[in-house]
Design an enzyme around this catalytic site. Structure first.
Site, PDB file in Angstrom:
ATOM      1  N   ASP A  13      33.128 -19.412  54.550  1.00 34.80           N
ATOM      2  CA  ASP A  13      33.248 -19.859  55.942  1.00 34.80           C
ATOM      3  C   ASP A  13      32.130 -20.801  56.367  1.00 34.80           C
ATOM      4  O   ASP A  13      31.731 -20.825  57.533  1.00 34.80           O
ATOM      5  CB  ASP A  13      33.307 -18.654  56.904  1.00 34.80           C
ATOM      6  CG  ASP A  13      34.458 -17.729  56.587  1.00 34.80           C
ATOM      7  OD1 ASP A  13      35.511 -18.237  56.171  1.00 34.80           O
ATOM      8  OD2 ASP A  13      34.298 -16.502  56.728  1.00 34.80           O
ATOM      9  N   LYS A  16      33.911 -25.502  54.904  1.00 29.42           N
ATOM     10  CA  LYS A  16      34.452 -26.300  53.798  1.00 29.42           C
ATOM     11  C   LYS A  16      35.672 -27.099  54.245  1.00 29.42           C
ATOM     12  O   LYS A  16      35.845 -28.246  53.859  1.00 29.42           O
ATOM     13  CB  LYS A  16      34.837 -25.376  52.627  1.00 29.42           C
ATOM     14  CG  LYS A  16      33.648 -24.630  52.032  1.00 29.42           C
ATOM     15  CD  LYS A  16      34.076 -23.680  50.923  1.00 29.42           C
ATOM     16  CE  LYS A  16      34.917 -22.527  51.402  1.00 29.42           C
ATOM     17  NZ  LYS A  16      34.205 -21.562  52.279  1.00 29.42           N
ATOM     18  N   GLY A  40      40.408 -19.106  54.413  1.00 26.92           N
ATOM     19  CA  GLY A  40      40.868 -19.607  55.705  1.00 26.92           C
ATOM     20  C   GLY A  40      40.043 -20.839  56.015  1.00 26.92           C
ATOM     21  O   GLY A  40      38.876 -20.721  56.342  1.00 26.92           O
ATOM     22  N   HIS A  41      40.620 -22.025  55.820  1.00 21.89           N
ATOM     23  CA  HIS A  41      39.888 -23.279  56.033  1.00 21.89           C
ATOM     24  C   HIS A  41      40.420 -23.952  57.292  1.00 21.89           C
ATOM     25  O   HIS A  41      41.611 -24.238  57.383  1.00 21.89           O
ATOM     26  CB  HIS A  41      40.042 -24.208  54.824  1.00 21.89           C
ATOM     27  CG  HIS A  41      39.449 -23.633  53.566  1.00 21.89           C
ATOM     28  ND1 HIS A  41      39.483 -24.270  52.361  1.00 21.89           N
ATOM     29  CD2 HIS A  41      38.781 -22.469  53.341  1.00 21.89           C
ATOM     30  CE1 HIS A  41      38.872 -23.536  51.452  1.00 21.89           C
ATOM     31  NE2 HIS A  41      38.451 -22.423  52.013  1.00 21.89           N
ATOM     32  N   ARG A 142      46.090  -9.908  30.896  1.00 29.68           N
ATOM     33  CA  ARG A 142      47.226 -10.573  30.239  1.00 29.68           C
ATOM     34  C   ARG A 142      48.569  -9.931  30.587  1.00 29.68           C
ATOM     35  O   ARG A 142      49.481  -9.864  29.779  1.00 29.68           O
ATOM     36  CB  ARG A 142      46.994 -10.612  28.707  1.00 29.68           C
ATOM     37  CG  ARG A 142      45.738 -11.397  28.362  1.00 29.68           C
ATOM     38  CD  ARG A 142      45.256 -11.126  26.989  1.00 29.68           C
ATOM     39  NE  ARG A 142      44.849  -9.740  26.868  1.00 29.68           N
ATOM     40  CZ  ARG A 142      44.392  -9.202  25.743  1.00 29.68           C
ATOM     41  NH1 ARG A 142      44.306  -9.922  24.660  1.00 29.68           N
ATOM     42  NH2 ARG A 142      44.025  -7.933  25.720  1.00 29.68           N
ATOM     43  N   GLN A 223      35.988 -19.596  49.346  1.00 28.34           N
ATOM     44  CA  GLN A 223      34.921 -18.567  49.375  1.00 28.34           C
ATOM     45  C   GLN A 223      33.554 -19.252  49.191  1.00 28.34           C
ATOM     46  O   GLN A 223      33.375 -20.345  49.691  1.00 28.34           O
ATOM     47  CB  GLN A 223      35.151 -17.491  48.320  1.00 28.34           C
ATOM     48  CG  GLN A 223      36.335 -16.574  48.613  1.00 28.34           C
ATOM     49  CD  GLN A 223      37.685 -17.158  48.264  1.00 28.34           C
ATOM     50  OE1 GLN A 223      37.893 -17.643  47.174  1.00 28.34           O
ATOM     51  NE2 GLN A 223      38.620 -17.112  49.183  1.00 28.34           N
ATOM     52  N   VAL A 308      39.096 -16.480  60.027  1.00 26.81           N
ATOM     53  CA  VAL A 308      40.337 -17.250  60.170  1.00 26.81           C
ATOM     54  C   VAL A 308      41.505 -16.482  59.555  1.00 26.81           C
ATOM     55  O   VAL A 308      42.629 -16.545  60.026  1.00 26.81           O
ATOM     56  CB  VAL A 308      40.171 -18.626  59.449  1.00 26.81           C
ATOM     57  CG1 VAL A 308      41.452 -19.437  59.486  1.00 26.81           C
ATOM     58  CG2 VAL A 308      39.019 -19.412  60.051  1.00 26.81           C
ATOM     59  N   GLY A 425      29.633 -30.406  65.194  1.00 28.85           N
ATOM     60  CA  GLY A 425      30.789 -29.924  65.952  1.00 28.85           C
ATOM     61  C   GLY A 425      31.976 -29.831  65.026  1.00 28.85           C
ATOM     62  O   GLY A 425      31.942 -30.372  63.908  1.00 28.85           O
TER      63      GLY A 425
END
Ligand code: GDP
Ligand code: IMO
Ligand code: MG
Length: 436
Positions: A13, A16, A40-41, A142, A223, A308, A425
């Site tokens: 957070d 990114k 959550g971007h 696997r 992350q 988010v 901002g």
């Protein structure tokens, strides 16, 4: 533009999404290489905030190809909803490419995630309960089901049947949960296959060809460094390789194709979920008192620090230069984008942690033993603030108040990395490009 990995340098957070969205216009491809819809971007579109969980933030530009790499785990229902949300906003997803080698999150992965957290009780990780860990567990064991398995109904049924022969007894006998039939899962997932088929591609080949043709790639990390499965605060981490190295394994592009590694750091630190956090401040509702709780609450409210993905209140603390230096090393950071500097305009003075103390010993590097991190007391340097001066309108470095510049330059000094971008901002234009 040289190919770049954009990586969270704290516990996620860091902003990114904003920085990817800002610089993606300079790249031909934007690729997610790990994680899933635990991410959550946030990107700003007109006057709206959009939350992207699986879609690379480059989707906002029509000339940029968004790619979901092999290192990502995909919940197909979530991806399809996200594509519909974007299309409703007038944002086309037609260029999307999805790796056939990416693993698929199945319904039982989400059940196991929730049930395991319950089993752990007060030792829980604080996961997003999106099935991320159990899906990666199956991948490494696997036993996973991949995007390419959706292309052949017969193979998909067989893989589901094999998986259920192991999952159903565990769901029922260990966790007392409902079980699944092959039919139930096929009824849900085969229609997803029909929708996603046109987007499936051999993405490693596509990206390597792009590299050969001189195209540029932005690898969008999810992350952050301290949540990395190898380099993070294990076991309080996510289950993937968030660090810059993951960009190579999570896409099939060799590390020599990467020219730049941009770390994203907030001007303070936040964390969601459990685990050590040396500079953590308190909240009044958790019994915090005094200046510590005032500062904690102020960082959270001024920074709108709520998840988010899950809506959880984020834990907040002062900037930690020890983890800043560590992130610079384990990612090989070439430079940093410093975000949310405007949030600090609320404070008289601002603290920066330069070392930890534990059992009479001073640590100016990331401690080898996690127990040290749990008990570490931060050694702070207190810097004068720029309280009350609104910096959200500044567009050049020279316009920033003197103390703001001193703060940025101090962070550069104590982390040893140049801060080439300074964000003041959430909007794209609320950014100072110092040396980009
Ligand atoms: P990510 O997961 O790293 O993409 O970060 P998130 O989107 O989860 O959280 C970052 C939040 O901070 C979002 O709400 C952004 O809109 C916001 N944000 C990003 N940069 C800035 C900034 O410089 N100042 C302020 N005030 N908010 C920012
Ligand atoms: P972005 O990309 C912050 C945290 C969870 C939990 C741990 C494991 O938005 O920065 P998981 O569901 O992944 O097994 O949970 O990791 N976590 C995040 N924290 N930002 C994220 O993503 C996160 N994704 C997972 O809170 O502590
Ligand atoms: Mg986020």
């Amino acid at each position: 533009m040289p190919s770049t990995v954009l990586v969270g340098a704290q516990w996620g957070d860091e902003g990114k999404g904003k920085i990817t969205d800002l610089i993606a216009r300079d790249y031909d491809y934007v690729v997610r290489y790990q994680g899933g819809n635990n991410a959550g971007h946030t990107v700003i579109h007109g006057d709206k905030k959009l939350a992207l969980h699986l879609m690379p933030s480059g989707v906002m530009y029509k000339d940029c190809v968004p790619v979901i790499g092999n290192g990502v785990v995909i919940d197909p229902g979530v991806l399809i909803k996200e594509m519909a949300m974007l299309q409703a906003e007038g944002i086309s997803c037609e260029n999307l490419k999805i790796s056939c080698d990416a693993h698929i999150i199945m319904p039982y992965h989400k059940d196991f995630d929730g049930a395991d957290e319950k089993r752990l009780g007060e030792n829980k990780i604080g996961t997003t309960k999106r099935g991320i860990g159990p899906c990666y567990q199956d991948k490494v064991a696997r036993k996973g089901i991949r995007v390419q398995d959706l292309l052949d109904e017969k193979i998909f049924r067989l893989k589901v049947q094999t998986a259920l022969s192991q999952k159903n007894p565990i769901l029922e006998k260990i966790y007392g949960l409902h079980t699944y039939t092959v039919e139930e899962i096929c009824d849900e997932y085969l229609p997803y296959a029909r929708i996603l088929k046109p987007f499936m591609a051999e993405t490693a080949q596509l990206l390597n060809e792009a590299v050969r043709n001189g195209k540029s790639i932005l690898f969008e990390g999810a992350q952050g460094t301290l949540l990395d499965i190898d380099h993070g605060t294990y076991p309080y981490v996510t289950s993937s390789s968030c660090c810059a190295g993951g960009a190579a394994t999570g896409t099939g592009v060799g590390p020599k194709a990467i020219d730049r590694v941009l770390g994203i750091q907030k001007a303070y630190v936040t964390r969601v979920g459990e685990g050590p956090f040396p500079t953590e401040l308190s909240f009044p509702e958790d019994g915090g008192t005094g200046q510590d709780a005032i500062d904690g609450e102020l960082l959270c409210s001024a920074g709108h620090e709520f998840g988010v993905t899950t809506g959880r209140k984020r834990r907040c603390g002062w900037f930690d230069a020890v983890i800043g230096r560590y992130a610079a090393e384990v990612n090989g950071l070439t430079d940093v984008a410093l975000t949310k500097l405007d949030v600090l305009s609320e404070f008289d003075t601002i603290k920066v942690c330069v070392a930890y103390e534990c059992d009479g010993k001073t640590y100016d590097y990331f401690p080898m033993q996690q127990s040290v991190l749990f008990h570490a007391k931060p050694v702070y340097v207190e810097l004068p603030g720029w309280k009350g001066i609104d910096i959200t309108g500044c567009r050049t470095y020279d316009e920033l108040p003197e103390n703001t510049c001193k703060y940025v330059e101090y962070l550069e000094e104590v982390t040893g990395v140049t801060m080439s971008i300074v964000s003041v901002g959430p909007d794209r234009d609320q950014t100072i490009m110092r040396s980009w």
